[in-house]
Design a protein around this motif. Structure first.
Motif, mmCIF file in Angstrom:
data_model
loop_
_atom_site.group_PDB
_atom_site.id
_atom_site.type_symbol
_atom_site.label_atom_id
_atom_site.label_comp_id
_atom_site.label_asym_id
_atom_site.label_seq_id
_atom_site.Cartn_x
_atom_site.Cartn_y
_atom_site.Cartn_z
ATOM 1 N N LEU A 141 -1.302 11.437 5.790
ATOM 2 C CA LEU A 141 -1.224 11.697 4.348
ATOM 3 C C LEU A 141 -1.411 13.180 4.038
ATOM 4 C CD1 LEU A 141 -3.110 8.747 2.584
ATOM 5 C CD2 LEU A 141 -0.649 9.145 2.773
ATOM 6 N N VAL A 142 -2.310 13.831 4.775
ATOM 7 C CA VAL A 142 -2.532 15.258 4.569
ATOM 8 C C VAL A 142 -1.251 16.030 4.898
ATOM 9 C CG1 VAL A 142 -3.847 17.284 5.310
ATOM 10 C CG2 VAL A 142 -5.007 15.083 4.982
ATOM 11 N N ALA A 143 -0.591 15.653 5.989
ATOM 12 C CA ALA A 143 0.654 16.316 6.386
ATOM 13 C C ALA A 143 1.744 16.105 5.327
ATOM 14 C CB ALA A 143 1.124 15.800 7.740
ATOM 15 N N MET A 144 1.817 14.893 4.777
ATOM 16 C CA MET A 144 2.796 14.607 3.728
ATOM 17 C C MET A 144 2.504 15.436 2.484
ATOM 18 S SD MET A 144 3.195 10.463 4.138
ATOM 19 C CE MET A 144 4.392 10.258 2.827
ATOM 20 N N ARG A 145 1.231 15.525 2.118
ATOM 21 C CA ARG A 145 0.841 16.344 0.968
ATOM 22 C C ARG A 145 1.251 17.797 1.177
ATOM 23 N NH1 ARG A 145 -4.476 18.152 -0.147
ATOM 24 N NH2 ARG A 145 -4.388 18.871 2.034
ATOM 25 N N ASN A 146 0.963 18.322 2.374
ATOM 26 C CA ASN A 146 1.280 19.720 2.672
ATOM 27 C C ASN A 146 2.785 19.990 2.676
ATOM 28 O OD1 ASN A 146 -1.452 20.121 2.906
ATOM 29 N ND2 ASN A 146 -1.466 20.165 5.158
ATOM 30 N N ALA A 147 3.570 18.961 2.985
ATOM 31 C CA ALA A 147 5.023 19.107 3.030
ATOM 32 C C ALA A 147 5.677 18.874 1.667
ATOM 33 C CB ALA A 147 5.613 18.129 4.047
ATOM 34 N N GLY A 148 4.865 18.537 0.669
ATOM 35 C CA GLY A 148 5.409 18.292 -0.662
ATOM 36 C C GLY A 148 6.018 16.917 -0.835
ATOM 37 N N LEU A 149 5.736 16.022 0.103
ATOM 38 C CA LEU A 149 6.213 14.637 -0.011
ATOM 39 C C LEU A 149 5.158 13.849 -0.772
ATOM 40 C CD1 LEU A 149 7.479 14.160 3.667
ATOM 41 C CD2 LEU A 149 8.799 14.863 1.649
ATOM 42 N N LEU A 150 5.223 13.904 -2.090
ATOM 43 C CA LEU A 150 4.125 13.406 -2.917
ATOM 44 C C LEU A 150 4.373 12.031 -3.505
ATOM 45 C CD1 LEU A 150 3.230 16.706 -4.820
ATOM 46 C CD2 LEU A 150 2.520 15.949 -2.526
ATOM 47 N N GLY A 151 5.510 11.420 -3.168
ATOM 48 C CA GLY A 151 5.795 10.093 -3.712
ATOM 49 C C GLY A 151 6.836 10.137 -4.810
ATOM 50 N N ARG A 152 6.706 9.230 -5.754
ATOM 51 C CA ARG A 152 7.702 9.079 -6.821
ATOM 52 C C ARG A 152 7.954 10.371 -7.587
ATOM 53 N NH1 ARG A 152 9.740 4.369 -8.613
ATOM 54 N NH2 ARG A 152 8.984 2.443 -7.652
ATOM 55 N N LYS A 153 6.885 11.132 -7.845
ATOM 56 C CA LYS A 153 7.050 12.292 -8.733
ATOM 57 C C LYS A 153 7.876 13.413 -8.107
ATOM 58 C CE LYS A 153 2.353 13.868 -7.674
ATOM 59 N NZ LYS A 153 1.032 14.074 -8.288
ATOM 60 N N THR A 154 7.999 13.422 -6.770
ATOM 61 C CA THR A 154 8.853 14.428 -6.130
ATOM 62 C C THR A 154 10.110 13.804 -5.530
ATOM 63 O OG1 THR A 154 7.611 14.223 -4.044
ATOM 64 C CG2 THR A 154 6.918 15.960 -5.580
ATOM 65 N N GLY A 155 10.260 12.481 -5.680
ATOM 66 C CA GLY A 155 11.462 11.814 -5.175
ATOM 67 C C GLY A 155 11.371 11.356 -3.740
ATOM 68 N N ARG A 156 10.313 11.797 -3.024
ATOM 69 C CA ARG A 156 10.140 11.382 -1.627
ATOM 70 C C ARG A 156 8.669 11.243 -1.287
ATOM 71 N NH1 ARG A 156 12.868 15.174 2.581
ATOM 72 N NH2 ARG A 156 12.029 13.592 3.988
ATOM 73 N N GLY A 157 8.351 10.182 -0.596
ATOM 74 C CA GLY A 157 7.009 9.950 -0.078
ATOM 75 C C GLY A 157 7.183 9.067 1.144
ATOM 76 N N PHE A 158 6.589 7.884 1.123
ATOM 77 C CA PHE A 158 6.900 6.916 2.161
ATOM 78 C C PHE A 158 8.335 6.411 1.987
ATOM 79 C CE2 PHE A 158 2.240 6.575 2.305
ATOM 80 C CZ PHE A 158 2.051 6.731 3.670
ATOM 81 N N TYR A 159 8.790 6.429 0.742
ATOM 82 C CA TYR A 159 10.140 6.008 0.408
ATOM 83 C C TYR A 159 10.866 7.133 -0.328
ATOM 84 C CZ TYR A 159 8.134 1.370 1.312
ATOM 85 O OH TYR A 159 7.511 0.297 1.885
ATOM 86 N N PRO A 212 0.799 -1.224 0.000
ATOM 87 C CA PRO A 212 0.000 0.000 0.000
ATOM 88 C C PRO A 212 0.832 1.275 0.000
ATOM 89 C CG PRO A 212 -0.158 -1.134 2.120
ATOM 90 C CD PRO A 212 0.486 -2.082 1.167
ATOM 91 N N CYS A 213 1.954 1.294 0.711
ATOM 92 C CA CYS A 213 2.780 2.504 0.743
ATOM 93 C C CYS A 213 3.448 2.736 -0.614
ATOM 94 C CB CYS A 213 3.832 2.405 1.850
ATOM 95 S SG CYS A 213 3.116 2.329 3.503
ATOM 96 N N THR A 214 3.909 1.657 -1.243
ATOM 97 C CA THR A 214 4.483 1.751 -2.582
ATOM 98 C C THR A 214 3.427 2.229 -3.579
ATOM 99 O OG1 THR A 214 6.019 -0.045 -2.094
ATOM 100 C CG2 THR A 214 5.650 0.460 -4.413
ATOM 101 N N LEU A 215 2.208 1.722 -3.426
ATOM 102 C CA LEU A 215 1.134 2.085 -4.347
ATOM 103 C C LEU A 215 0.745 3.555 -4.207
ATOM 104 C CD1 LEU A 215 -1.007 1.432 -6.425
ATOM 105 C CD2 LEU A 215 -2.444 0.501 -4.599
ATOM 106 N N VAL A 216 0.616 4.041 -2.977
ATOM 107 C CA VAL A 216 0.249 5.446 -2.778
ATOM 108 C C VAL A 216 1.364 6.362 -3.285
ATOM 109 C CG1 VAL A 216 -0.312 7.205 -1.067
ATOM 110 C CG2 VAL A 216 -1.321 4.945 -0.870
ATOM 111 N N ASP A 217 2.616 5.954 -3.089
ATOM 112 C CA ASP A 217 3.737 6.725 -3.639
ATOM 113 C C ASP A 217 3.653 6.794 -5.164
ATOM 114 O OD1 ASP A 217 4.964 7.521 -1.323
ATOM 115 O OD2 ASP A 217 6.710 6.207 -1.520
ATOM 116 N N LEU A 218 3.256 5.685 -5.781
ATOM 117 C CA LEU A 218 3.153 5.636 -7.241
ATOM 118 C C LEU A 218 2.009 6.500 -7.746
ATOM 119 C CD1 LEU A 218 4.054 4.395 -9.950
ATOM 120 C CD2 LEU A 218 2.483 2.498 -9.488
#
Length: 284
Positions: free
Chosen positions: A263-281, A229-235
């Motif tokens: 997830l809201v906090a991650m979105r607000n911090a710009g941690l959007l997943g693969r497209k920004t280089g950082r998310g859960f991973y 699930p974390c990999t999927l949300v990052d994708l």
């Protein structure tokens, strides 16, 4: 029912260019519309790049690639879509821009043209209500990335005609995709099930005090998921998931639909997943 040959795609971002690529590979003539020439050129180059990759992998011949690209034209003039048999909208996932666009398309397109929205979470019925001919509006929800994902949800809005739905289903089959027909309901089929499930997974991270790696390992090895699930949300994109969750919660008011604070906090911090280089991973 007239045979569909010319497809318009409005919005050539990741989803729109993917839909356009699938259509030209299947033999359709495609007119892609973007708001600026540089965006249209970038989309054409992106599609050409992916088709060339297929040639390199032996999945397409150079002649097939060139023939497919010859079926693609781009424009910044919405009026160029006037002779399309089907127009698929893939613009920003917000209701009012989509409604405004459909109102414009109705005035431009032939009376027998089907108008489809690629929305993943908004009401197709509300989009169709912006037109005077809602019977020709349907949902065609492609999954990202469109060239790789086989499913397309064909959504019947409240006033969609049988003919419009049948046209969409026939096109999906000619694209080589798997059509699933459903009625207009929040989240349609997949997202109605998947979004609250992914939200539950994220809440478990904190409640069970596990790492993203451990949660992904649990769901792939214990539940048979092909991707954790974390990999999927990052994708998918943290922002995309939060936006869809908020849209479903607004309609249904079911607590599981609301995006978890993490997830809201991650979105607000710009941690959007693969497209920004950082998310859960982290990604290179």
């Amino acid at each position: 029912m007239a045979v569909t040959q010319r497809i318009g795609v409005v919005g050539l971002g990741a989803m729109g260019s993917g839909i356009a690529q699938v259509a030209i590979e299947a033999g359709f003539d495609v007119v892609g519309r973007e708001v600026a020439d540089d965006l249209a050129r970038a989309a054409t180059e992106r599609i050409g790049h992916f088709l060339t990759r297929k040639v390199e992998k032996g999945q397409r011949s150079p002649e097939e690639r060139d023939a497919a690209l010859a079926r693609l034209s781009t424009t910044t003039d919405l009026g160029t879509l006037g002779d399309c048999d089907l127009v698929i909208e893939a613009v920003v996932e917000e209701l009012e821009p989509k409604r405004a666009l459909f109102s414009e398309l109705e005035a431009i397109c032939r009376a027998d043209a089907v108008l489809a929205t690629n929305t993943s979470a908004l009401s197709v019925t509300e989009i169709a209500a912006a037109t005077r001919s809602p019977e020709r509006v349907v949902g065609m929800h492609f999954f990202n990335p469109a060239p790789l994902m086989p499913l397309v949800e064909v959504v019947r809005a409240e006033l969609s005609s049988d003919e419009a739905v049948e046209t969409a289903l026939e096109v999906v089959e000619r694209l080589g995709k798997v059509p699933v027909s459903c009625h207009d309901t929040p989240g349609f089929v997949v997202n109605r099930v998947l979004i609250p499930l992914l939200n539950d997974c994220v809440r478990v991270l904190d409640e069970a005090r596990v790492t993203p790696e451990s949660l992904d390992a649990a769901m792939t090895n214990g539940a048979g998921w092909p991707m954790g699930p974390c990999t999927l949300v990052d994708l998918v994109g943290i922002d995309v998931h939060v936006h869809a969750s908020e849209a479903l919660y607004e309609k249904l008011r079911e607590p599981r639909m609301a995006p978890p604070p993490r997830l809201v906090a991650m979105r607000n911090a710009g941690l959007l997943g693969r497209k920004t280089g950082r998310g859960f991973y982290s990604y290179e």
